[in-house]
Design a protein around this motif. Sequence first.
Motif, PDB file in Angstrom:
ATOM      1  N   ASN A  50     -21.712 -15.660 -22.717  1.00  0.00           N
ATOM      2  CA  ASN A  50     -21.754 -13.960 -22.304  1.00  0.00           C
ATOM      3  C   ASN A  50     -23.276 -13.866 -21.949  1.00  0.00           C
ATOM      4  OD1 ASN A  50     -21.468 -11.239 -21.507  1.00  0.00           O
ATOM      5  ND2 ASN A  50     -20.502 -10.769 -23.221  1.00  0.00           N
ATOM      6  N   CYS A  53     -25.066 -10.483 -21.596  1.00  0.00           N
ATOM      7  CA  CYS A  53     -25.333  -9.502 -22.841  1.00  0.00           C
ATOM      8  C   CYS A  53     -26.353 -10.213 -23.572  1.00  0.00           C
ATOM      9  CB  CYS A  53     -23.735  -9.602 -23.861  1.00  0.00           C
ATOM     10  SG  CYS A  53     -24.072  -9.386 -25.474  1.00  0.00           S
ATOM     11  N   LEU A  56     -29.976  -9.655 -20.780  1.00  0.00           N
ATOM     12  CA  LEU A  56     -30.279  -8.625 -20.204  1.00  0.00           C
ATOM     13  C   LEU A  56     -31.646  -7.709 -20.862  1.00  0.00           C
ATOM     14  CD1 LEU A  56     -29.881  -6.385 -17.901  1.00  0.00           C
ATOM     15  CD2 LEU A  56     -28.276  -5.309 -19.560  1.00  0.00           C
ATOM     16  N   SER A  75     -31.860  -8.019 -27.770  1.00  0.00           N
ATOM     17  CA  SER A  75     -31.040  -8.824 -27.459  1.00  0.00           C
ATOM     18  C   SER A  75     -29.818  -9.122 -28.820  1.00  0.00           C
ATOM     19  CB  SER A  75     -31.734 -10.245 -27.121  1.00  0.00           C
ATOM     20  OG  SER A  75     -30.783 -11.397 -26.924  1.00  0.00           O
ATOM     21  N   ASN A  78     -27.539  -6.269 -28.993  1.00  0.00           N
ATOM     22  CA  ASN A  78     -26.309  -6.604 -28.169  1.00  0.00           C
ATOM     23  C   ASN A  78     -25.317  -7.628 -28.606  1.00  0.00           C
ATOM     24  OD1 ASN A  78     -27.654  -4.939 -26.145  1.00  0.00           O
ATOM     25  ND2 ASN A  78     -28.090  -6.400 -24.369  1.00  0.00           N
ATOM     26  N   MET A  82     -21.486  -6.858 -28.955  1.00  0.00           N
ATOM     27  CA  MET A  82     -20.611  -7.756 -28.218  1.00  0.00           C
ATOM     28  C   MET A  82     -19.257  -8.113 -29.060  1.00  0.00           C
ATOM     29  SD  MET A  82     -21.317 -11.314 -26.667  1.00  0.00           S
ATOM     30  CE  MET A  82     -21.447 -12.363 -28.252  1.00  0.00           C
ATOM     31  N   TRP A 138     -15.684   2.897 -22.037  1.00  0.00           N
ATOM     32  CA  TRP A 138     -15.152   1.937 -22.530  1.00  0.00           C
ATOM     33  C   TRP A 138     -13.623   2.250 -22.940  1.00  0.00           C
ATOM     34  CZ3 TRP A 138     -13.100   1.450 -27.789  1.00  0.00           C
ATOM     35  CH2 TRP A 138     -12.758   0.253 -27.849  1.00  0.00           C
ATOM     36  N   ALA A 162     -17.086  -3.193 -19.913  1.00  0.00           N
ATOM     37  CA  ALA A 162     -18.263  -3.320 -20.637  1.00  0.00           C
ATOM     38  C   ALA A 162     -19.326  -2.334 -20.628  1.00  0.00           C
ATOM     39  CB  ALA A 162     -18.728  -4.784 -19.961  1.00  0.00           C
ATOM     40  N   LEU A 165     -22.755  -2.353 -22.636  1.00  0.00           N
ATOM     41  CA  LEU A 165     -23.805  -3.128 -22.238  1.00  0.00           C
ATOM     42  C   LEU A 165     -24.892  -2.283 -21.824  1.00  0.00           C
ATOM     43  CD1 LEU A 165     -24.810  -5.993 -21.829  1.00  0.00           C
ATOM     44  CD2 LEU A 165     -23.907  -5.937 -19.623  1.00  0.00           C
ATOM     45  N   LYS A 166     -24.735  -1.001 -21.074  1.00  0.00           N
ATOM     46  CA  LYS A 166     -25.665  -0.316 -20.467  1.00  0.00           C
ATOM     47  C   LYS A 166     -26.619   0.149 -21.367  1.00  0.00           C
ATOM     48  CE  LYS A 166     -22.638   2.037 -18.378  1.00  0.00           C
ATOM     49  NZ  LYS A 166     -21.893   2.711 -17.565  1.00  0.00           N
ATOM     50  N   SER A 168     -28.831  -1.110 -23.438  1.00  0.00           N
ATOM     51  CA  SER A 168     -29.870  -1.953 -23.594  1.00  0.00           C
ATOM     52  C   SER A 168     -30.937  -1.409 -22.361  1.00  0.00           C
ATOM     53  CB  SER A 168     -29.587  -3.443 -23.668  1.00  0.00           C
ATOM     54  OG  SER A 168     -29.007  -3.991 -22.641  1.00  0.00           O
ATOM     55  N   LEU A 193     -21.110  -6.473 -13.304  1.00  0.00           N
ATOM     56  CA  LEU A 193     -19.815  -6.553 -14.317  1.00  0.00           C
ATOM     57  C   LEU A 193     -18.608  -6.727 -13.345  1.00  0.00           C
ATOM     58  CD1 LEU A 193     -20.881  -3.981 -16.878  1.00  0.00           C
ATOM     59  CD2 LEU A 193     -20.878  -6.299 -16.903  1.00  0.00           C
TER      60      LEU A 193
END
Length: 313
Positions: A50, A53, A56, A75, A78, A82, A138, A162, A165-166, A168, A193
């Motif tokens: 991934n 994830c 980024l 990270s 994240n 995840m 989500w 997903a 994820l935004k 971060s 994505l």
Amino acid sequence: MDWLHAYEDELRVVFEENRRVISAFPEPLNARGLSYLNQFNVFHPDSHKNYICYLLPFWLQDPCGLSPELARRMSAGNVFLMLYFFLQDDLMDSPEASAAEALPLANLLYVEFLATYLPLFPADSPFWPCFSRYISEWADSVSGEAGSDYFLNDRIRISHKASPLKLSSTAALLLSGQSSSIPEAEAMIHTVLLTLQLLDDYEDWEQDLEDSSYNCLLSLVRSSTGMAAGEPLTESTVKDFIYVAGGLTGYAATAQANQLILEEASLQLPLLVSFHLVLVQNLQQIAAAIEAQKQLLLGGGLDYWLSSHSNLS
């Protein structure tokens, strides 16, 4: 641009930190957590990768002036997030999954994710309304997928699967005083994505067809072949679309259009764009290989045999 190998040393530090934290969970959750982490560890050859994830925060490091320490911390956060959402996905998708095993571990992972951001943003920060919105996106996406055709009618909801994820990217932009760029960053991540999902859905279409799971490629097959609502889709119909009708070429064209959108963005995130280009090229190469094989077959059995066996000479 090197969006992966330049960060291998950083990722080793990140996964070691994740291992250290999960190892301190109460037994047997620590063992379960480490086993689950290994399923997504980028350095394990058979793991699920991934990349967006993990990477980024590092792709945002230069554009947002993040310190290496903060990028590693984000990270690792994240990765915790995840794992938290993937455990929930497992519960929703698999009747064999055990809530009694998954939920306690998921909540411990969620607490560790929160520990990344709570010290960075006060309660009145705009980060927290974004946090709520991403979780709502989500929830809306995963709860509505079974009864909607997102690929044909509402593609942003594919990306919303997903949405967390935004967090971060939003955090990095807020910390660097670039809050006005948050909407464009969100749009760019949505675009990436979507292409990721296109590629995943090509790879998973047979399993998704068997499981009656939503799949972008299967949606395209239904619409392109004019199937009536409720008519069962067969494996042979999908294979005809891919291998006879050349349907994957148009499917890959959607990813190429996404690449053009990213390249025209005013927000400069070159490593994110480079990552997306690799996804596009993968889809294009798959489509081109199928078409090349088809042309060989059309050219005659001897030509196809010679081409297939040329490496033996």
